[in-house]
Each structure stands twice: as C-alpha cells, then as structure tokens.
Write a protein that holds these residues in place. Structure first.
Motif, PDB file in Angstrom:
ATOM      1  N   THR A 241       0.826  -1.218   0.000  1.00 26.16           N
ATOM      2  CA  THR A 241       0.000   0.000   0.000  1.00 26.16           C
ATOM      3  C   THR A 241       0.860   1.268   0.000  1.00 26.16           C
ATOM      4  N   PRO A 242       1.639   1.531  -1.041  1.00 25.92           N
ATOM      5  CA  PRO A 242       2.517   2.706  -1.029  1.00 25.92           C
ATOM      6  C   PRO A 242       1.782   4.003  -1.368  1.00 25.92           C
ATOM      7  N   ASN A 243       2.295   5.119  -0.819  1.00 24.01           N
ATOM      8  CA  ASN A 243       1.864   6.425  -1.313  1.00 24.01           C
ATOM      9  C   ASN A 243       2.760   6.798  -2.500  1.00 24.01           C
ATOM     10  N   LEU A 244       2.507   7.940  -3.103  1.00 28.89           N
ATOM     11  CA  LEU A 244       3.201   8.264  -4.355  1.00 28.89           C
ATOM     12  C   LEU A 244       4.679   8.583  -4.154  1.00 28.89           C
ATOM     13  N   ASP A 245       5.058   9.129  -2.995  1.00 30.06           N
ATOM     14  CA  ASP A 245       6.478   9.354  -2.732  1.00 30.06           C
ATOM     15  C   ASP A 245       7.208   8.016  -2.583  1.00 30.06           C
ATOM     16  N   GLU A 246       6.553   7.053  -1.962  1.00 36.40           N
ATOM     17  CA  GLU A 246       7.137   5.720  -1.828  1.00 36.40           C
ATOM     18  C   GLU A 246       7.199   5.009  -3.169  1.00 36.40           C
ATOM     19  N   VAL A 247       6.192   5.224  -4.002  1.00 40.11           N
ATOM     20  CA  VAL A 247       6.216   4.677  -5.361  1.00 40.11           C
ATOM     21  C   VAL A 247       7.454   5.166  -6.108  1.00 40.11           C
ATOM     22  N   ARG A 248       7.748   6.457  -5.983  1.00 40.96           N
ATOM     23  CA  ARG A 248       8.914   7.019  -6.665  1.00 40.96           C
ATOM     24  C   ARG A 248      10.206   6.361  -6.193  1.00 40.96           C
TER      25      ARG A 248
END
Length: 273
Positions: A137-144
């Motif tokens: 369940t990543p947020n977009l900063d973690e996705v990056r």
C-alpha cells in the motif's frame, strides 16, 4: 468470544499519531485484537521525528515468533522497518510461523517526501517482503523511491501499479492522496490483471498524520475477518475518508487522522456515574 488477532510489525510514535499507536487504535475500532512487534522507538511529536532507536533485529523476530506460536495471527501488517537487517530478520521469522495474509505498508518516505530507508533497505523490502505480501500500500512518494516512477497523473499511477506488481505481491494499492492535481482522491487497486479505482473526496486539511497506517490497519483487520482483498480495500477507503474527516489538530505541527469517529458513545460513557 475471542476476536481475530492481528499483528503490526512497526515503529513506535511517541506522539501517538502514527506508527504502531495508530495501528492499535484502528485495530480496536475494527473489533480485532492487536499485537505488536516493535521495530524502532522514535522521538517524535506533531512537528516531526528528532531521533530514533532501532530495536535489535533478533528481538523483532523473537516478538513475531512469540505471539504467532502462542496467540496466533490471522493477519499482519508492516510499517517502519528501519534497516535491511531488520527486514531480513522479519522475513526469516515469517517463514517459521503462520501469520495469515501480510499487508506491507512500505514506510519509505516522510510526509514531505524525504527518504526514510537507505537504498539497501529498500532493496530488501522489495526482494524479501513484497513476494510474501498479500497487498502492498505505497503512497506516491514511496512509489517514486521503489520504482523510479514520478506519478504526476492517473496514467503514471497505472504504470506504477504494474511496476510494483511485477515485484511479487499478489495485490497493489497505489494511494492517490499525494496526486494534488486530481480534484478527487483515487486509490488504484491492481491484481496483475484488473484495475479498480477507489474514489473518494479530497479534503482541504493539513492534519493527516497516520493516514497510511490507518488505511493499512483497516485492510489488515478486514482480511483477518475473512474479507477478500477488494472488499478489504473498499472498507479501508471508506474508513480513511471518515478518519480524515474527523482529523483533529495536535501540538504545533500536523495532527492525526482519527478512527475515533467509530466510537460515537465514548463521550457519553465517560460522563456516566
């Protein structure tokens, strides 16, 4: 009757807004029994983290084995994991016991997008825990940080979900809260074949501390109760919408989202004689 038992493998937030404190608060609101394997102790308040102490990896693993072999674990989630050595110890412990579905909330970036895990820990997260995960369940900063994809629109959100699924989890939920150009807040669920958009309102609030922990904890609780991943994700989305709506200011910085909306009679009870 004993409720379902769930385990959070995460760091402690001394300010109570996020980390295992947010997990336990949410577990309670969801009607499950919460247990902990503490990975780190932070020196933290509403303004930020000023220091932290990493729990020895062997102690983290021992906590997991202790509760799993005696009490049982119907589902588990991870949060702040601190180091590659801790992640390796957790993976080894998970192979020794049965814990039910694993929800990996890859806490790798701060609220401001700063990297919280070193590159070797990110690699361990992807190689050791993602293949064991029912859902990440990543947020977009973690996705990056995890994929190199800078999600600036819905098209890139879809590409990120595909890249993350290729790392081994059964399901991916790419949260859209940080996609500020989108008037709504769309989380994208993907199982390798089908995409599902979970739409929700975007609130103009600053008090969102612990939102990722809360969402992942609801999903974990729902899985422990036998819900499917799509059902659990929808319940998590509905719960976090109300928790953000009920968020409250705390200290001089960012206040927490609040699962206390689930306890409408709490104030009445406290005034009982």
């Amino acid at each position: 009757m004993t409720p379902p038992r769930v385990l959070t493998i995460a760091g402690s937030d001394s300010g109570g807004g996020a980390g295992l404190q947010a997990d336990l608060r949410t577990f309670f609101a969801c009607g499950v029994h919460g247990m902990t394997a503490v990975t780190a102790v932070t020196v933290q308040n509403s303004v930020g983290v000023s220091d932290y102490h990493v729990i020895p990896p062997e102690v983290v693993a021992a906590q997991i084995r202790a509760v799993a072999t005696d009490i049982g674990v119907q589902a588990a989630k991870t949060g702040m994991l601190a180091t590659a050595e801790t992640i390796a110890a957790i993976a080894d412990a998970l192979d020794q016991v049965h814990i039910g579905p694993l929800v990996v909330d890859p806490v790798a970036a701060s609220m401001h997008g700063d990297q919280l895990l070193r590159d070797e820990a990110l690699d361990a997260l992807k190689s050791l825990l993602f293949p064991r995960a029912e859902i990440v369940t990543p947020n977009l900063d973690e996705v990056r940080l995890l994929t190199g994809i800078d999600v600036t629109d819905r098209v890139r959100q879809y590409a990120a979900a595909e890249a993350l699924h290729a790392m081994g989890p059964k399901w991916v939920l790419v949260k859209g809260g940080h996609l500020w150009t989108d008037p709504s807040c769309v989380d994208l669920l993907f199982d390798g074949a089908e995409f599902t958009e979970l739409d929700g309102p975007r609130f103009d609030v600053k008090d969102t501390h612990g939102s990722g922990d809360t969402l992942a904890s609801v999903i974990t609780s729902a899985l422990a109760k036998g819900r499917t991943v799509p059902e659990a994700a929808r319940l998590g989305k509905a719960f976090i919408v109300e928790s953000v709506r009920a968020a409250y200011p705390l200290g001089a910085g960012v206040g927490p989202v609040s699962p206390l909306w689930r306890l409408p009679d709490a104030e009445t009870f406290l005034h009982m004689e």
